[in-house]
Scaffold this motif. Structure first.
Motif: not given
Length: 345
Positions: A174-189, A199-208
């Motif tokens: 998943x490329x991107x750690x914004x809301x859509x990318x995070x929801x993409x992680x949820x969708x893939x799971x 893949x992203x640039x923000x530790x707090x978002x990658x933690x989520x």
């Protein structure tokens, strides 16, 4: 009524505007109780895309039905509903194919329809657009917070995963750690992926992202990120979700996609003025599939999972404001102080 109005880059004002009313027998008027600020709103907020000045804004509404036209059958006065970011009739060729965003009778939430970051909207084609929330959850604040992302980001992340061909046991990136990318992680799971690299640039978002189901996270940029993912996955993944829209994100997506794989893209294209180099896709037989997400096509199945407790995208909301403070919400997202802003009206 009050509504957010765009007056130019970084200038969002709340003003008194004309309240929309029923105009057609297929309309519904909805009193908005919840809405949100979207990452795509930042393009016009930052002056990167053109938009009429002044114009009402917002496209992620949830609320209570106040009036319905004589021909509306699926919802009634008093029902709790939410609506995708695009209006669709539900009956044309494209709606029947699940491409509601290509509806020949489609519309948006602009001035004539109230603007979804406002107190009231007029929903054309109510039967084809509105999704009713069961009465048992209609006043459940926690449930409503989890349902609201189905208006856009959760459906969009799901479209990326579906377009990329994610299935049970697969490996995806998943490329991107914004809301859509995070929801993409949820969708893939949700679709059963065995390995999910975020893949992203923000530790707090990658933690989520890890909390959402990512098995690996990569915070490097550019070529370093590409090499790290390739090493992690043994040469790339067959399923890649591009959830940003920038040239750099698409370049990363194709480079981490295994030959013969698929890139599911949903990021609103930005910065591609010079054109997209297709040679990498051509040389490795990589499929590019996706586009603007037909959120209405996914709404019912995603709602069912939210209500049974197996899907919860609510944590993407990291800041809540009221309508009068919506400019603060835009600023927080612009400065990366919030992943996504919920607006309570």
């Amino acid at each position: 009524m009050s509504a957010a109005v765009y007056y130019g880059p970084r200038d969002i004002r709340v003003e008194n505007v004309v309240k929309p009313t029923l105009e057609e027998s297929t309309d519904a008027v909805v009193r908005v109780t919840h809405t949100a600020v979207c990452g795509s709103d930042l393009w016009f907020y930052r002056g990167k895309t053109d938009r009429d000045i002044p114009s009402r804004v917002g496209h992620e509404p949830m609320g209570i039905v106040e009036e319905v036209g004589d021909d509306v059958q699926s919802v009634d006065v008093g029902d709790r509903v939410f609506a995708p970011f695009k209006i669709s009739c539900g009956m044309c060729e494209f709606c029947r194919r699940g491409l509601h965003t290509s509806c020949v009778n489609g519309d948006g939430w602009g001035d004539d329809n109230g603007g979804a970051q406002g107190e009231v909207i007029r929903c054309r084609h109510a039967d084809g657009t509105l999704v009713r929330v069961p009465d048992a959850y209609a006043n459940d604040d926690s449930a409503l917070r989890s349902i609201l992302p189905l208006t856009d980001v959760m459906g969009t992340g799901h479209h990326a995963a579906v377009s990329a061909g994610v299935s049970a046991g697969s490996t995806c990136v998943v490329v991107g750690d914004g809301a859509v990318g995070l929801c993409g992680v949820l969708a893939a799971r949700r679709l059963g992926a065995a390995r999910i690299v975020a893949v992203g640039h923000h530790p707090d978002r990658l933690s989520l992202a890890s909390e959402f189901g990512a098995t690996d996270t990569v915070s490097a940029r550019g070529q370093e990120a590409i090499e790290t993912v390739q090493e992690m996955t043994g040469g790339g993944a067959e399923h890649v979700l591009e959830c940003v829209g920038a040239t750099s994100a698409m370049e990363t997506a194709v480079e981490v996609c295994r030959p013969g794989g698929t890139v599911g893209y949903v990021g609103v294209p930005h910065g591609l003025d010079d054109g997209l180099d297709l040679f990498s896709f051509f040389g490795d037989n990589i499929t590019l599939q996706g586009g603007v997400a037909p959120v209405r096509a996914y709404a019912d199945e995603l709602l069912a999972d939210v209500l049974q407790g197996t899907l919860d995208p609510a944590p993407v909301f990291t800041k809540t404001v009221d309508l009068d403070s919506i400019s603060e919400g835009y600023q927080a997202m612009d400065e990366r102080d919030a992943i996504k802003v919920l607006v309570e009206i």
